[in-house]
Scaffold this motif. Structure first.
Motif, PDB file in Angstrom:
ATOM      1  N   ASP A  86       2.744   9.177 -13.510  1.00 41.12           N
ATOM      2  CA  ASP A  86       1.494   8.454 -13.711  1.00 41.12           C
ATOM      3  C   ASP A  86       0.538   9.370 -14.460  1.00 41.12           C
ATOM      4  OD1 ASP A  86      -0.359   6.415 -13.528  1.00 41.12           O
ATOM      5  OD2 ASP A  86      -1.102   7.075 -11.579  1.00 41.12           O
ATOM      6  N   PRO A  88      -1.254  10.824 -18.424  1.00 36.50           N
ATOM      7  CA  PRO A  88      -0.959  11.173 -19.816  1.00 36.50           C
ATOM      8  C   PRO A  88       0.118  12.241 -20.000  1.00 36.50           C
ATOM      9  CG  PRO A  88      -3.079  12.076 -19.152  1.00 36.50           C
ATOM     10  CD  PRO A  88      -2.606  11.198 -18.033  1.00 36.50           C
ATOM     11  N   THR A  90       2.939  12.597 -18.210  1.00 30.75           N
ATOM     12  CA  THR A  90       4.294  12.160 -17.855  1.00 30.75           C
ATOM     13  C   THR A  90       4.563  10.708 -18.209  1.00 30.75           C
ATOM     14  OG1 THR A  90       3.538  11.754 -15.591  1.00 30.75           O
ATOM     15  CG2 THR A  90       4.612  13.874 -16.019  1.00 30.75           C
ATOM     16  N   ALA A  91       3.801   9.795 -17.643  1.00 26.32           N
ATOM     17  CA  ALA A  91       4.064   8.366 -17.857  1.00 26.32           C
ATOM     18  C   ALA A  91       3.874   7.972 -19.317  1.00 26.32           C
ATOM     19  CB  ALA A  91       3.165   7.518 -16.965  1.00 26.32           C
ATOM     20  N   ARG A  92       2.858   8.488 -19.945  1.00 28.09           N
ATOM     21  CA  ARG A  92       2.583   8.100 -21.330  1.00 28.09           C
ATOM     22  C   ARG A  92       3.706   8.490 -22.287  1.00 28.09           C
ATOM     23  NH1 ARG A  92      -0.524   9.529 -26.027  1.00 28.09           N
ATOM     24  NH2 ARG A  92      -1.406   7.616 -26.903  1.00 28.09           N
ATOM     25  N   PRO A  93       4.184   9.740 -22.279  1.00 24.27           N
ATOM     26  CA  PRO A  93       5.278  10.063 -23.190  1.00 24.27           C
ATOM     27  C   PRO A  93       6.557   9.284 -22.879  1.00 24.27           C
ATOM     28  CG  PRO A  93       4.529  12.051 -22.033  1.00 24.27           C
ATOM     29  CD  PRO A  93       3.668  10.922 -21.595  1.00 24.27           C
ATOM     30  N   ASP A  95       6.746   6.324 -21.671  1.00 29.26           N
ATOM     31  CA  ASP A  95       6.506   4.961 -22.135  1.00 29.26           C
ATOM     32  C   ASP A  95       6.568   4.878 -23.668  1.00 29.26           C
ATOM     33  OD1 ASP A  95       5.889   2.193 -21.693  1.00 29.26           O
ATOM     34  OD2 ASP A  95       3.834   2.622 -22.336  1.00 29.26           O
ATOM     35  N   LEU A  96       5.943   5.828 -24.342  1.00 29.56           N
ATOM     36  CA  LEU A  96       5.917   5.815 -25.810  1.00 29.56           C
ATOM     37  C   LEU A  96       7.311   5.914 -26.424  1.00 29.56           C
ATOM     38  CD1 LEU A  96       2.811   8.056 -26.579  1.00 29.56           C
ATOM     39  CD2 LEU A  96       3.037   5.609 -26.991  1.00 29.56           C
TER      40      LEU A  96
END
Length: 118
Positions: A86, A88, A90-93, A95-96
């Motif tokens: 959760d 920027p 961990t979750a963001r990369p 997801d991207l």
């Protein structure tokens, strides 16, 4: 003195039928072999479920993501995987790059426990 930026710690614990790896620090080219070794050791035991908790990870490099995908692909039959991520770092990369859906990324440990034991 600030902490070593290449520090990664991994703690294993059992919650019901799920084996949980709690990862802290940085997961990059230097430290990802440590995560890979921990996942390999757990999967050799053919657990019912594996949860990788990245809540305390402050940097997740592509090599760390690759380790998670390789672990997913190597899961023993019947073993479920969830990744707690959760924010920027961990979750963001995940997801991207499109790995969030493949890896079963969820925002909390409680959600992961529900997902792998459902």
């Amino acid at each position: 003195m600030s902490p070593d930026p290449a520090t990664c710690t991994i703690a294993e614990r059992q919650i019901g039928a799920a084996t949980v790896l709690v990862v802290t620090g940085t997961v990059d080219m230097i430290t990802s072999p440590k995560l890979e070794a921990a996942l390999t050791a757990i999967m050799a035991k053919a657990p019912q479920a594996v949860i990788v908790d990245l809540s305390a990870v402050d940097f997740l490099a592509s090599t760390g993501m690759g380790v998670l995908v390789a672990a997913h692909d190597a899961l023993p039959a019947g073993t479920r995987l969830a990744v707690v991520a959760d924010g920027p770092a961990t979750a963001r990369p995940l997801d991207l790059i499109g790995f969030a859906g493949v890896l079963g990324v969820v925002p909390t440990l409680d959600t992961a426990l529900s997902a792998v034991t459902a």
